[in-house]
Design a protein around this motif. Structure first.
Motif, PDB file in Angstrom:
ATOM      1  N   PRO A 163      20.420 -13.868 -17.034  1.00 13.73           N
ATOM      2  CA  PRO A 163      19.845 -14.646 -15.942  1.00 13.73           C
ATOM      3  C   PRO A 163      20.882 -14.986 -14.890  1.00 13.73           C
ATOM      4  O   PRO A 163      22.072 -15.143 -15.201  1.00 13.73           O
ATOM      5  N   VAL A 164      20.423 -15.095 -13.631  1.00 18.43           N
ATOM      6  CA  VAL A 164      21.263 -15.633 -12.552  1.00 18.43           C
ATOM      7  C   VAL A 164      20.809 -17.068 -12.370  1.00 18.43           C
ATOM      8  O   VAL A 164      19.698 -17.339 -11.917  1.00 18.43           O
ATOM      9  N   LEU A 165      21.673 -17.993 -12.790  1.00 14.79           N
ATOM     10  CA  LEU A 165      21.303 -19.395 -12.876  1.00 14.79           C
ATOM     11  C   LEU A 165      21.681 -20.124 -11.608  1.00 14.79           C
ATOM     12  O   LEU A 165      22.779 -19.929 -11.053  1.00 14.79           O
ATOM     13  N   LEU A 182      30.184  -0.975  -9.130  1.00  9.74           N
ATOM     14  CA  LEU A 182      30.184  -1.446 -10.516  1.00  9.74           C
ATOM     15  C   LEU A 182      30.297  -0.277 -11.483  1.00  9.74           C
ATOM     16  O   LEU A 182      29.659   0.752 -11.298  1.00  9.74           O
ATOM     17  N   ASN A 183      31.098  -0.476 -12.559  1.00  4.74           N
ATOM     18  CA  ASN A 183      31.237   0.539 -13.614  1.00  4.74           C
ATOM     19  C   ASN A 183      31.547  -0.196 -14.900  1.00  4.74           C
ATOM     20  O   ASN A 183      32.692  -0.409 -15.257  1.00  4.74           O
ATOM     21  N   LEU A 184      30.495  -0.612 -15.632  1.00  8.97           N
ATOM     22  CA  LEU A 184      30.674  -1.489 -16.797  1.00  8.97           C
ATOM     23  C   LEU A 184      30.783  -0.736 -18.095  1.00  8.97           C
ATOM     24  O   LEU A 184      31.202  -1.310 -19.101  1.00  8.97           O
ATOM     25  N   THR A 185      30.385   0.523 -18.150  1.00  4.89           N
ATOM     26  CA  THR A 185      30.441   1.284 -19.401  1.00  4.89           C
ATOM     27  C   THR A 185      31.020   2.648 -19.130  1.00  4.89           C
ATOM     28  O   THR A 185      31.262   3.035 -17.984  1.00  4.89           O
ATOM     29  N   GLN A 186      31.260   3.402 -20.270  1.00  2.00           N
ATOM     30  CA  GLN A 186      31.770   4.752 -20.155  1.00  2.00           C
ATOM     31  C   GLN A 186      30.660   5.794 -20.025  1.00  2.00           C
ATOM     32  O   GLN A 186      30.931   6.994 -19.973  1.00  2.00           O
ATOM     33  N   ALA A 187      29.403   5.338 -20.014  1.00  2.00           N
ATOM     34  CA  ALA A 187      28.279   6.282 -19.869  1.00  2.00           C
ATOM     35  C   ALA A 187      28.274   6.852 -18.448  1.00  2.00           C
ATOM     36  O   ALA A 187      28.616   6.172 -17.472  1.00  2.00           O
ATOM     37  N   LYS A 188      27.866   8.139 -18.352  1.00  2.00           N
ATOM     38  CA  LYS A 188      27.866   8.798 -17.044  1.00  2.00           C
ATOM     39  C   LYS A 188      26.720   8.295 -16.166  1.00  2.00           C
ATOM     40  O   LYS A 188      26.843   8.196 -14.949  1.00  2.00           O
ATOM     41  N   SER A 189      25.577   8.011 -16.770  1.00  2.00           N
ATOM     42  CA  SER A 189      24.392   7.592 -15.987  1.00  2.00           C
ATOM     43  C   SER A 189      24.036   6.178 -16.379  1.00  2.00           C
ATOM     44  O   SER A 189      23.513   5.936 -17.469  1.00  2.00           O
ATOM     45  N   VAL A 190      24.350   5.204 -15.496  1.00  2.00           N
ATOM     46  CA  VAL A 190      24.058   3.792 -15.740  1.00  2.00           C
ATOM     47  C   VAL A 190      23.296   3.273 -14.519  1.00  2.00           C
ATOM     48  O   VAL A 190      23.688   3.533 -13.375  1.00  2.00           O
ATOM     49  N   GLU A 191      22.246   2.479 -14.772  1.00  2.00           N
ATOM     50  CA  GLU A 191      21.416   1.957 -13.686  1.00  2.00           C
ATOM     51  C   GLU A 191      21.489   0.438 -13.695  1.00  2.00           C
ATOM     52  O   GLU A 191      21.376  -0.186 -14.752  1.00  2.00           O
ATOM     53  N   PHE A 192      21.763  -0.161 -12.487  1.00  2.00           N
ATOM     54  CA  PHE A 192      21.840  -1.606 -12.330  1.00  2.00           C
ATOM     55  C   PHE A 192      20.768  -2.040 -11.338  1.00  2.00           C
ATOM     56  O   PHE A 192      20.415  -1.298 -10.413  1.00  2.00           O
ATOM     57  N   ALA A 193      20.319  -3.285 -11.527  1.00  2.00           N
ATOM     58  CA  ALA A 193      19.351  -3.836 -10.571  1.00  2.00           C
ATOM     59  C   ALA A 193      19.407  -5.337 -10.605  1.00  2.00           C
ATOM     60  O   ALA A 193      19.690  -5.937 -11.645  1.00  2.00           O
ATOM     61  N   LEU A 194      19.165  -5.980  -9.428  1.00  2.00           N
ATOM     62  CA  LEU A 194      19.079  -7.432  -9.306  1.00  2.00           C
ATOM     63  C   LEU A 194      17.610  -7.760  -8.993  1.00  2.00           C
ATOM     64  O   LEU A 194      17.025  -7.235  -8.048  1.00  2.00           O
ATOM     65  N   ASP A 219      19.503  -2.499  -6.133  1.00  2.00           N
ATOM     66  CA  ASP A 219      19.694  -1.676  -7.332  1.00  2.00           C
ATOM     67  C   ASP A 219      20.783  -0.644  -7.081  1.00  2.00           C
ATOM     68  O   ASP A 219      21.234  -0.444  -5.970  1.00  2.00           O
ATOM     69  N   LYS A 220      21.184  -0.003  -8.180  1.00  2.00           N
ATOM     70  CA  LYS A 220      22.125   1.116  -8.156  1.00  2.00           C
ATOM     71  C   LYS A 220      21.548   2.211  -9.029  1.00  2.00           C
ATOM     72  O   LYS A 220      21.463   2.039 -10.263  1.00  2.00           O
ATOM     73  N   ASN A 221      21.173   3.300  -8.425  1.00  2.00           N
ATOM     74  CA  ASN A 221      20.603   4.462  -9.144  1.00  2.00           C
ATOM     75  C   ASN A 221      19.413   4.066 -10.012  1.00  2.00           C
ATOM     76  O   ASN A 221      19.236   4.574 -11.116  1.00  2.00           O
ATOM     77  N   TRP A 222      18.676   3.100  -9.602  1.00  2.00           N
ATOM     78  CA  TRP A 222      17.577   2.597 -10.469  1.00  2.00           C
ATOM     79  C   TRP A 222      16.374   3.531 -10.343  1.00  2.00           C
ATOM     80  O   TRP A 222      15.663   3.559  -9.362  1.00  2.00           O
ATOM     81  N   ASN A 223      16.238   4.337 -11.419  1.00  2.00           N
ATOM     82  CA  ASN A 223      15.068   5.224 -11.537  1.00  2.00           C
ATOM     83  C   ASN A 223      14.424   5.049 -12.888  1.00  2.00           C
ATOM     84  O   ASN A 223      13.799   5.966 -13.430  1.00  2.00           O
ATOM     85  N   ALA A 224      14.689   3.923 -13.503  1.00  2.00           N
ATOM     86  CA  ALA A 224      14.257   3.707 -14.885  1.00  2.00           C
ATOM     87  C   ALA A 224      12.734   3.638 -14.993  1.00  2.00           C
ATOM     88  O   ALA A 224      12.063   2.983 -14.201  1.00  2.00           O
ATOM     89  N   VAL A 225      12.300   4.320 -16.050  1.00  2.00           N
ATOM     90  CA  VAL A 225      10.857   4.250 -16.401  1.00  2.00           C
ATOM     91  C   VAL A 225      10.798   3.539 -17.739  1.00  2.00           C
ATOM     92  O   VAL A 225      11.098   4.122 -18.787  1.00  2.00           O
TER      93      VAL A 225
END
Length: 958
Positions: A159-161, A98-110, A120-126
């Motif tokens: 949401p995932v419906l 997945l690559n939804l934005t032009q930002a270099k560091s993007v974190e995804f999670a389900l 997740d993808k690179n999910w280190n979010a605090v």
């Protein structure tokens, strides 16, 4: 005395201070307006920058939310919440792509429905607890999308419906707004802060660093524009010095324009002063010269255009000069006025002594017998008791009487005292002559044999004001009865309304008209009136119409007689054409019989002497047929029935065939025959091949006939015209007997040969050259002759052709692909009323089975009753009881049975007039043979048509 300043100096000294003031005011206004517009433009630019920043943030949030929602609706994501195997096997790889934005560091999670992260993808979010609770409550609890932009970063969840209920959530997190907005281009420096002034985004980190406080930024020297967006504040920051720099550049441009404007104004003022100075100097010199010179011609300015004020000054000066001239009129000038008088003038005092006389009176006295004083004494005696009188004088120069009307007037001074008499003489000799001339013209018009009327079109009803005696004699109306009335009284029921309307329209537009209409005399008798109406102008305006009338009743009767005679002549020509057609048929029929018998004899065993006699007979038959063809062609041309066809043909092939044909004749006479071609590549052309070969054959035949030794040269060339048409030039040169110069002008006339001995020696009708000339003219060309008696002749002709495509050439029917069965006997029905012709045709077709019929009726009966089916029908056209045309139509209509609907029918006719071939085609015949014909042609056509497999739609003439 001090010299006064020049006009140019005065203009410059007066206008320069005003010019300086005007330039200064305009400069201040222009600089102020420029600075105002620059500041306004800067403010608009900053507003556009803020609006663009707001659009960028809106687009990033809304577009990313939409993409996440599309992913959440994907079956792979939905099924992964219940299919753990799929989730563990495929989703990690899918998330990494997945690559939804032009930002270099993007974190995804389900996340699942309980808020636990499953993939997740690179999910280190605090994420702060408040923000984490907010998106779970909004997305998992309320099944709605959630977005947040703050100092903690950008978080978006959807949401995932499953069946309308959130069974999980897709979450994207970017640790800062700076990385999302950095790639977009910026019009100005842009900032984004939260409600506490914390900088979330800076387009120019070197100016304001991200994560700093905006309150620490020194905004002096900067123009700032801001706008609120949700809980954020958007800024546009631009250095004020930029606006001043733009104003400085604009000022330099304006200053250059003002300096140029000043130079232009100075130049215009200088030129204006110079022009005014030169114009006034010219006017001064003009006035000065006119005062000091006898020549009063006015000087002109360098330019053809003169100012109105100068023209007024010049006009006022001219009027002043004229007034001074009138005031100071001298005796000499007064004499000039007297000399310019048209009448004779003499002034005498009380003692009858001459005080003054003009040149006209002196010239009059020189033209009389006696001295001036005696003539004056005679005049004074005649006017002693009256103030005016017409006297008769005799002219010495002309020898005729002169009629002068003299008038006497008393000469009084300023006090009313009589000082003498003034005698004025008006020469009325010319007027008397004119009156006499008018009387003569009036008498001539009245005595004219042509009826003349004059009407006044300016008066109501356009009445007649004059008629002559011829009008009275023509119409029976007297002058008293017609003058004051309109000519409509001469019209009746049979008078053409259209002609009357044409006359009225011509008078309405003041134009002349000539026409003929039916009028009625006073006694009611009708006559055709040839009327010529001509407008008469007085002072440029049409006031009257003069009409000339002529009784053309007899002429009309003559025209009708000529029309009847013309119709009779045309009918005679038609009868002549019909007679010639009949004679052609009657002559060709026995010729065909003789020709057929000779052909049959030629196929039998003959001795050499018999073969010689047979060749002589054939030669006589060909000569007789040539004469018949010439007479028939001439009659066609004379009756206007000969038409030139336009078909493509190979002209090179035609020339080569003629060369082969006449080469044998030349060889027999020991003549050399040479053909020269220059066709410019145009081998296939559009035209009448038959008539072209006929012209050239006539000329070649004459050349061979009248040449005993030497050679014959034929030269043919083609020229292309500007309109792409082709002009063929052909000449036939021989070394024969030649034609005398005095006979060449009539050599192309009908039945004309050089002399009777030519006819006796060589034979011929004298029609060949006449026909050739008329054929050339019908084909757009001409023919001419160059000849010297005893040294040969050169006949040259031209015809017009068109270009044609070789693909348009009609193939010869032998090469049409028809497979013939050689040697196969055909069944042929011969429909011919002439017994001899029947025998000849049967003998020619002795290799086939033939049956004969003598009329169309017999042919129909044979076709119906005979069990055998005929392959070809040879149909004579002219037969008793039922001719070949009618019989063919009936066969095509099925009266001979279904099997003969499309049987090949070949016309056998002795007719050769216009329309014969077309009649055959229209009747339904397939081919055409003109008598006399060769046995080879007959056999060839029979075998050709008998070999064709025909259907109901196939019918063509070859």
């Amino acid at each position: 005395m001090q010299q006064p300043p020049r006009l140019r100096s005065l203009l410059l000294s007066s206008m320069l201070p005003r010019l300086v003031l005007l330039v200064a005011v305009l400069s201040i206004i222009l600089f102020a307006l420029s600075f105002h517009f620059i500041v306004k433009q800067t403010d608009q630019l900053q507003q556009q920058s803020v609006d663009g920043l707001e659009q960028d943030i809106n687009y990033i949030v809304s577009d990313t939310t939409r993409q996440l929602a599309d992913l959440a609706a994907n079956d792979i994501i939905i099924n992964s919440l219940v299919d753990f195997e799929q989730r563990d096997n495929y989703l990690p790889m899918f998330f990494r792509s997945l690559n939804l934005t032009q930002a270099k560091s993007v974190e995804f999670a389900l996340f699942d429905f309980a808020g636990n992260r499953v993939i997740d993808k690179n999910w280190n979010a605090v994420i702060p607890e408040s923000l984490s609770s907010a998106w779970r409550q909004q997305t998992l609890g309320s099944s709605n999308a959630y977005s947040s932009v703050s100092k903690y970063g950008v978080l978006i969840s959807v949401p995932v419906l499953l069946r309308g209920v959130a069974e999980g959530a897709l979450v994207m997190y970017v640790d800062s707004l700076q990385s999302l907005l950095a790639p977009y281009p910026r019009l100005t420096n842009q900032l984004v802060t939260d409600s506490s002034g914390h900088v979330l985004f800076s387009s120019e980190p070197s100016l304001i660093a991200p994560n700093s406080s905006f309150s620490d930024f020194d905004d002096s020297g900067y123009a700032i524009k801001k706008a609120d967006w949700q809980n954020l504040t958007l800024y546009s920051v631009k250095p004020t010095i930029t606006a001043y720099r733009e104003a400085a550049w604009t000022g330099i441009v304006l200053l250059a324009m003002i300096v140029g404007f000043v130079f232009i104004i100075l130049h215009m003022v200088s030129m204006t002063g110079t022009l005014a100075e030169r114009t006034l100097s010219t006017l001064y010199n003009d006035i000065k010269n006119r005062l000091n010179s006898d020549d009063k011609t006015s000087l002109r300015l360098d330019s053809d255009v003169e100012a109105q004020e100068l023209a007024d000054i010049r006009e006022a000066f001219d009027k002043l000069i004229w007034d001074l001239t009138e005031v100071s009129l001298s005796n000499e000038q007064f004499s000039n006025v007297l000399e310019s008088m048209g009448d004779m003038l003499v002034v005498v005092d009380q003692d009858k002594q001459t005080l003054l006389s003009n040149k006209r009176f002196d010239d009059f006295c020189h033209d009389q017998y006696g001295e001036k004083n005696g003539i004056l004494k005679f005049i004074m005696q005649k006017l002693a008791s009256s103030q005016s009188n017409e006297l008769t004088h005799f002219s010495v120069s002309t020898g005729q009487e002169r009629f002068v009307h003299w008038t006497k007037t008393s000469l009084a001074d300023a006090n009313g005292n009589i000082r003498g008499d003034i005698y004025v003489g008006s020469d009325e000799t010319e007027q008397r002559s004119l009156e006499s001339h008018v009387k003569v013209l009036t008498h001539a018009m009245d005595e004219a044999t042509v009826s003349i009327i004059i009407s006044d079109i300016k008066r109501v009803g356009q009445p007649i004001i004059y008629v002559n005696s011829a009008f009275e004699e023509l119409t029976g109306y007297s002058r008293e009865e017609i003058i004051g009335h309109n000519c409509r009284s001469m019209q009746g029921d049979e008078t053409s309304k259209q002609t009357v309307d044409q006359i009225r329209k011509a008078i309405a537009v003041r134009e002349p008209i000539e026409t003929t209409l039916l009028n009625y005399k006073k006694d009611g008798s009708a006559f055709y009136n040839r009327l010529n109406l001509t407008p008469v102008k007085i002072n440029g305006e049409v006031t009257h119409y003069i009409g000339f009338q002529q009784d053309v009743t007899q002429q009309r009767q003559t025209e009708q007689y000529l029309q009847d005679a013309r119709e009779k002549a045309e009918e005679s020509a038609r009868l002549k054409s019909s007679f010639l057609a009949s004679m052609s048929h009657e002559i060709r029929t026995p010729i065909h019989g003789i020709s057929g018998v000779l052909q049959l004899m030629a196929s039998s065993e003959l001795t050499e002497e018999q073969k010689h006699y047979l060749s002589l007979a054939k030669f006589s038959i060909q000569g007789l047929l040539h004469i018949v063809n010439d007479i028939l062609d001439f009659s066609k041309i004379e009756a206007g029935q000969l038409q030139i066809e336009e078909n493509p043909f190979d002209i090179l092939e035609s020339l080569e065939n003629l060369q082969s044909q006449y080469a044998i004749m030349c060889q027999e006479k020991g003549l050399a025959l040479h053909f020269h071609f220059d066709l410019q590549g145009f081998h296939v052309v559009q035209g009448d091949d038959v008539r072209f070969r006929q012209i050239l054959s006539n000329l070649l035949g004459n050349a061979v006939k009248f040449t005993d030794s030497g050679c014959i040269e034929v030269t043919t060339s083609i020229q292309q015209n500007a309109d792409n048409s082709l002009k063929l030039l052909c000449s036939v040169k021989d070394t024969g007997i030649g034609i005398a110069q005095d006979k060449q002008s009539t050599i192309f006339d009908v039945f004309t040969q050089e002399d009777l001995s030519t006819t006796r020696k060589f034979g011929g009708t004298g029609l060949g050259l006449s026909i050739s000339k008329q054929l050339c003219e019908l084909m757009g060309g001409d023919i001419k002759l160059e000849s010297v008696k005893g040294h040969g002749s050169t006949f040259s002709f031209t015809i017009m052709l068109e270009q044609a495509d070789e693909a348009l050439l009609k193939p010869v029917h032998h090469s049409s692909g028809v497979k013939r069965e050689k040697g196969k006997k055909r069944k042929v029905l011969i429909v011919e009323d002439n017994d001899i012709n029947q025998v000849i045709v049967k003998q020619h077709l002795n290799n086939h089975t033939t049956l004969s019929a003598k009329s169309g009726l017999e042919a129909l009966e044979a076709l119906n009753k005979m069990k055998v089916t005929f392959d070809v029908v040879l149909m004579d056209c002219q037969m008793p009881e039922m001719d070949g045309f009618e019989a063919t139509k009936r066969i095509r209509n099925g009266e001979a049975g279904e099997r003969y609907l499309n049987v090949p029918i070949i016309a056998l006719t002795a007719n050769a007039m216009k329309g014969d071939k077309e009649r055959c085609v229209n009747a339904g015949m397939d081919d055409y043979l003109s008598k006399p014909f060769d046995a080879i042609d007959l056999i060839d056509k029979v075998e050709h048509w008998a070999s064709i497999e025909r259907n109901s739609e196939e019918s063509a003439v070859h």
